[in-house]
Design a protein around this motif. Structure first.
Motif, PDB file in Angstrom:
ATOM      1  N   VAL A 129       0.848  -1.217   0.023  1.00 41.42           N
ATOM      2  CA  VAL A 129      -0.037   0.077  -0.149  1.00 41.42           C
ATOM      3  C   VAL A 129       0.887   1.252   0.177  1.00 41.42           C
ATOM      4  O   VAL A 129       1.891   1.268   0.843  1.00 41.42           O
ATOM      5  CB  VAL A 129      -0.918   0.213   1.354  1.00 41.42           C
ATOM      6  CG1 VAL A 129      -1.642   1.082   1.069  1.00 41.42           C
ATOM      7  CG2 VAL A 129      -1.680  -1.263   1.395  1.00 41.42           C
ATOM      8  N   CYS A 130       0.379   2.131  -0.994  1.00 40.64           N
ATOM      9  CA  CYS A 130       1.244   3.330  -0.788  1.00 40.64           C
ATOM     10  C   CYS A 130       0.518   4.655  -0.944  1.00 40.64           C
ATOM     11  O   CYS A 130      -0.669   4.669  -1.287  1.00 40.64           O
ATOM     12  CB  CYS A 130       2.017   3.523  -2.269  1.00 40.64           C
ATOM     13  SG  CYS A 130       2.961   4.945  -2.738  1.00 40.64           S
ATOM     14  N   LEU A 131       0.575   5.723   0.140  1.00 42.91           N
ATOM     15  CA  LEU A 131      -0.058   6.706   0.325  1.00 42.91           C
ATOM     16  C   LEU A 131       0.736   8.075  -0.385  1.00 42.91           C
ATOM     17  O   LEU A 131       2.015   8.253  -0.030  1.00 42.91           O
ATOM     18  CB  LEU A 131      -0.261   7.272   1.768  1.00 42.91           C
ATOM     19  CG  LEU A 131      -1.183   8.332   2.046  1.00 42.91           C
ATOM     20  CD1 LEU A 131      -2.581   8.408   1.642  1.00 42.91           C
ATOM     21  CD2 LEU A 131      -1.279   8.656   3.511  1.00 42.91           C
TER      22      LEU A 131
ATOM     23  N   GLN B 114       3.899   9.899   0.480  1.00 49.46           N
ATOM     24  CA  GLN B 114       3.904  10.018   2.097  1.00 49.46           C
ATOM     25  C   GLN B 114       4.228   9.173   2.803  1.00 49.46           C
ATOM     26  O   GLN B 114       4.866   9.101   3.885  1.00 49.46           O
ATOM     27  CB  GLN B 114       2.312  10.445   2.498  1.00 49.46           C
ATOM     28  CG  GLN B 114       1.896  11.752   1.543  1.00 49.46           C
ATOM     29  CD  GLN B 114       2.483  12.965   2.187  1.00 49.46           C
ATOM     30  OE1 GLN B 114       2.418  13.295   3.135  1.00 49.46           O
ATOM     31  NE2 GLN B 114       3.248  13.708   0.892  1.00 49.46           N
ATOM     32  N   GLY B 115       3.965   7.667   2.438  1.00 48.74           N
ATOM     33  CA  GLY B 115       4.190   6.510   3.274  1.00 48.74           C
ATOM     34  C   GLY B 115       3.799   5.237   2.657  1.00 48.74           C
ATOM     35  O   GLY B 115       2.964   5.540   1.786  1.00 48.74           O
ATOM     36  N   SER B 116       4.315   4.191   2.986  1.00 51.64           N
ATOM     37  CA  SER B 116       3.874   2.787   2.510  1.00 51.64           C
ATOM     38  C   SER B 116       3.997   1.894   3.678  1.00 51.64           C
ATOM     39  O   SER B 116       4.513   1.928   4.737  1.00 51.64           O
ATOM     40  CB  SER B 116       5.058   2.604   1.234  1.00 51.64           C
ATOM     41  OG  SER B 116       6.088   2.495   1.723  1.00 51.64           O
ATOM     42  N   SER B 117       3.397   0.732   3.354  1.00 52.55           N
ATOM     43  CA  SER B 117       3.318  -0.446   4.270  1.00 52.55           C
ATOM     44  C   SER B 117       2.832  -1.629   3.547  1.00 52.55           C
ATOM     45  O   SER B 117       2.419  -1.582   2.287  1.00 52.55           O
ATOM     46  CB  SER B 117       2.390   0.067   5.324  1.00 52.55           C
ATOM     47  OG  SER B 117       2.328  -0.956   6.137  1.00 52.55           O
ATOM     48  N   THR B 118       2.872  -2.818   4.296  1.00 51.33           N
ATOM     49  CA  THR B 118       2.295  -3.735   3.636  1.00 51.33           C
ATOM     50  C   THR B 118       1.091  -4.257   4.542  1.00 51.33           C
ATOM     51  O   THR B 118       1.241  -4.665   5.745  1.00 51.33           O
ATOM     52  CB  THR B 118       3.291  -4.773   3.343  1.00 51.33           C
ATOM     53  OG1 THR B 118       4.399  -4.533   2.401  1.00 51.33           O
ATOM     54  CG2 THR B 118       2.479  -6.214   2.746  1.00 51.33           C
TER      55      THR B 118
ATOM     56  N   GLY C  88      -1.085  -0.824   8.764  1.00 51.05           N
ATOM     57  CA  GLY C  88       0.122  -0.280   9.505  1.00 51.05           C
ATOM     58  C   GLY C  88      -0.033   1.166   9.315  1.00 51.05           C
ATOM     59  O   GLY C  88      -0.811   1.925   9.032  1.00 51.05           O
ATOM     60  N   GLN C  89       1.405   1.793   9.662  1.00 52.93           N
ATOM     61  CA  GLN C  89       1.342   3.294   9.763  1.00 52.93           C
ATOM     62  C   GLN C  89       1.746   3.778   8.428  1.00 52.93           C
ATOM     63  O   GLN C  89       2.882   3.775   7.975  1.00 52.93           O
ATOM     64  CB  GLN C  89       2.159   3.863  10.654  1.00 52.93           C
ATOM     65  CG  GLN C  89       1.525   3.571  12.347  1.00 52.93           C
ATOM     66  CD  GLN C  89       2.268   4.399  13.426  1.00 52.93           C
ATOM     67  OE1 GLN C  89       2.193   4.269  14.295  1.00 52.93           O
ATOM     68  NE2 GLN C  89       3.043   5.496  12.849  1.00 52.93           N
ATOM     69  N   LEU C  90       0.603   4.612   7.594  1.00 47.29           N
ATOM     70  CA  LEU C  90       1.185   5.134   6.380  1.00 47.29           C
ATOM     71  C   LEU C  90       1.738   6.738   6.710  1.00 47.29           C
ATOM     72  O   LEU C  90       2.192   7.122   5.970  1.00 47.29           O
ATOM     73  CB  LEU C  90      -0.134   5.191   5.431  1.00 47.29           C
ATOM     74  CG  LEU C  90      -0.611   3.782   5.041  1.00 47.29           C
ATOM     75  CD1 LEU C  90      -1.818   3.853   4.224  1.00 47.29           C
ATOM     76  CD2 LEU C  90       0.221   3.200   4.048  1.00 47.29           C
ATOM     77  N   LEU C  91       1.091   6.960   8.033  1.00 48.07           N
ATOM     78  CA  LEU C  91       1.592   8.355   8.257  1.00 48.07           C
ATOM     79  C   LEU C  91       1.977   8.261   9.827  1.00 48.07           C
ATOM     80  O   LEU C  91       1.539   7.467  10.481  1.00 48.07           O
ATOM     81  CB  LEU C  91       0.423   9.325   8.175  1.00 48.07           C
ATOM     82  CG  LEU C  91       0.111   9.781   6.798  1.00 48.07           C
ATOM     83  CD1 LEU C  91      -1.021  10.670   6.967  1.00 48.07           C
ATOM     84  CD2 LEU C  91       1.251  10.658   6.173  1.00 48.07           C
ATOM     85  N   SER C  92       2.688   9.023  10.254  1.00 44.27           N
ATOM     86  CA  SER C  92       3.066   9.253  11.882  1.00 44.27           C
ATOM     87  C   SER C  92       1.604   9.606  12.455  1.00 44.27           C
ATOM     88  O   SER C  92       0.612  10.275  11.855  1.00 44.27           O
ATOM     89  CB  SER C  92       3.975  10.188  11.999  1.00 44.27           C
ATOM     90  OG  SER C  92       5.220   9.843  11.516  1.00 44.27           O
ATOM     91  N   ILE C  93       1.590   9.669  13.958  1.00 41.98           N
ATOM     92  CA  ILE C  93       0.485  10.028  14.474  1.00 41.98           C
ATOM     93  C   ILE C  93       0.553  11.562  15.126  1.00 41.98           C
ATOM     94  O   ILE C  93       1.473  11.677  15.767  1.00 41.98           O
ATOM     95  CB  ILE C  93       0.031   9.040  15.690  1.00 41.98           C
ATOM     96  CG1 ILE C  93       0.131   7.498  15.656  1.00 41.98           C
ATOM     97  CG2 ILE C  93      -0.791   9.310  16.828  1.00 41.98           C
ATOM     98  CD1 ILE C  93      -0.026   6.584  16.813  1.00 41.98           C
ATOM     99  N   PHE C  94      -0.238  12.185  14.523  1.00 39.32           N
ATOM    100  CA  PHE C  94      -0.313  13.618  14.717  1.00 39.32           C
ATOM    101  C   PHE C  94      -1.903  14.098  14.592  1.00 39.32           C
ATOM    102  O   PHE C  94      -2.612  13.485  14.069  1.00 39.32           O
ATOM    103  CB  PHE C  94       0.657  14.607  13.931  1.00 39.32           C
ATOM    104  CG  PHE C  94       0.464  14.309  12.558  1.00 39.32           C
ATOM    105  CD1 PHE C  94      -0.745  14.849  11.714  1.00 39.32           C
ATOM    106  CD2 PHE C  94       1.327  13.315  11.896  1.00 39.32           C
ATOM    107  CE1 PHE C  94      -0.680  14.512  10.238  1.00 39.32           C
ATOM    108  CE2 PHE C  94       0.903  13.047  10.440  1.00 39.32           C
ATOM    109  CZ  PHE C  94       0.232  13.720   9.762  1.00 39.32           C
ATOM    110  N   ASP C  95      -2.099  15.300  15.533  1.00 40.64           N
ATOM    111  CA  ASP C  95      -3.425  15.707  15.433  1.00 40.64           C
ATOM    112  C   ASP C  95      -4.080  16.354  14.143  1.00 40.64           C
ATOM    113  O   ASP C  95      -5.196  15.817  13.731  1.00 40.64           O
ATOM    114  CB  ASP C  95      -3.566  16.799  16.677  1.00 40.64           C
ATOM    115  CG  ASP C  95      -3.843  16.056  18.075  1.00 40.64           C
ATOM    116  OD1 ASP C  95      -3.834  14.992  17.819  1.00 40.64           O
ATOM    117  OD2 ASP C  95      -3.166  16.802  18.866  1.00 40.64           O
ATOM    118  N   ALA C  96      -3.446  17.189  13.578  1.00 39.75           N
ATOM    119  CA  ALA C  96      -3.976  18.004  12.274  1.00 39.75           C
ATOM    120  C   ALA C  96      -3.230  17.367  10.900  1.00 39.75           C
ATOM    121  O   ALA C  96      -2.070  17.512  10.965  1.00 39.75           O
ATOM    122  CB  ALA C  96      -3.940  19.360  12.472  1.00 39.75           C
ATOM    123  N   VAL C  97      -4.182  16.812  10.215  1.00 36.29           N
ATOM    124  CA  VAL C  97      -3.610  16.512   8.905  1.00 36.29           C
ATOM    125  C   VAL C  97      -3.590  17.669   8.208  1.00 36.29           C
ATOM    126  O   VAL C  97      -4.518  18.329   7.987  1.00 36.29           O
ATOM    127  CB  VAL C  97      -4.349  15.131   8.262  1.00 36.29           C
ATOM    128  CG1 VAL C  97      -5.935  15.492   8.160  1.00 36.29           C
ATOM    129  CG2 VAL C  97      -3.752  14.463   7.075  1.00 36.29           C
TER     130      VAL C  97
END
Length: 315
Positions: free
Chosen positions: A214-216, A239-243, A251-260
């Motif tokens: 998966v790719c974002l 932005q990020g990728s995972s399987t 999984g995490q395509l992005l880090s955890i933060f409040d405002a996208v």
């Protein structure tokens, strides 16, 4: 400072998942509660599997009932304290109704109704149970996992408070846990998972789509939006990728933060590699996050078969 060292058994009191407790013990010692909570969120949402989630759920008593005999002694004691407001505000009729609805909930979803009960009345808990009961199982499963994380964070604060040294009395300051939890809320993101998530369900098999790349990406082209029918080469920024794991989660395509960041996003799935004989070499889903939505969560799942796919905005 050496930090706060805890054993696996102590973490099992905070969360009934053996997998969670082992991962937390391996990551110990922690320099602060804030660090422990950050690690706990990552472990719970990205490393603990479905079996681990269900094990943690089963460690909790039904609201208004005694903890299971298999419960960790400290966990059982904390459960009683967390339900104290509910018990104090209960009547015989409200407890009976709550018990009936709990039974209906368990029959539908297969696990105990889970809610962070601290400070909540019986009527408030019952209202939330009725509100959540119509949910689809996959939606309710994620909500229950988030409630488990809330409970875990409160218990981590209690665990850390036992390590605090108070001059003259040697007793634990009763306000320490509350202050620590407030510090976590103000110093770390309020989200418990990244703002954009996905999962894949293989509807031809009736099972999660595991092992799918998966790719974002986010649109950063010269124009504010990609234009239908025009070339968009070079406009998308990784932005990020995972399987996807065994549960079909990415999984995490992005880090955890409040405002996208508001804008146009694209999630692409390497479906051709997953299903070589299928019709789609890959699938891309494009969606927009507006300024007014930057604090919301965006769950964009893929329902896939060899010759069709669909999506929706989940929760």
């Amino acid at each position: 400072m050496e930090g706060f060292k805890f054993e696996e058994e102590e973490f099992r009191a905070c969360c009934g998942s053996t997998q969670f407790a082992k991962e937390m013990a391996k990551a110990s010692p922690f320099s602060s509660l804030e660090e422990a909570v950050t690690v706990a969120r990552d472990v719970w949402f990205n490393k603990v599997d479905v079996t681990g989630w269900l094990q943690a759920f089963s460690a909790h008593p039904q609201i208004g009932h005694s903890p299971p005999s298999s419960s960790h002694p400290t966990s059982a004691q904390w459960s009683k304290g967390e339900q104290s407001t509910a018990i104090a505000t209960a009547t015989s009729s409200s407890l009976q109704e709550l018990s009936q609805w709990n039974a209906r909930y368990r029959e539908k979803f297969g696990f105990v109704f889970l809610i962070c009960a601290s400070g909540k009345s019986t009527d408030g808990i019952l209202a939330e149970l009725k509100k959540r009961y119509p949910n689809r199982p996959i939606v309710e499963f994620e909500i229950a996992a988030k409630e488990q994380m809330k409970i875990t964070e409160l218990r981590l604060a209690k665990l850390f408070s036992t390590k605090e040294k108070v001059p003259s009395t040697g007793n634990v300051n009763p306000s320490v846990a509350a202050k620590k939890v407030e510090a976590v809320k103000t110093e770390t993101p309020t989200r418990t998972r990244p703002p954009i998530t996905t999962h894949v369900l293989d509807i031809s098999r009736g099972s999660p789509g595991a092992g799918i790349e998966v790719c974002l990406e986010m649109w950063k082209g010269h124009q504010p939006h990609p234009v239908f029918g025009e070339s968009t080469t070079g406009g998308w920024v990784f932005q990020g990728s995972s399987t996807t794991n065994s549960d079909g989660r990415s999984g995490q395509l992005l880090s955890i933060f409040d405002a996208v960041n508001p804008g146009i996003y694209r999630i692409s799935f390497n479906t051709g590699k997953y299903c070589p004989g299928g019709f789609f070499p890959y699938v891309s889903i494009v969606f927009e996050i507006r300024e007014s939505q930057k604090l919301e969560h965006f769950h964009v799942p893929l329902l896939l078969s060899p010759f069709s796919f669909s999506t929706y905005r989940g929760s």
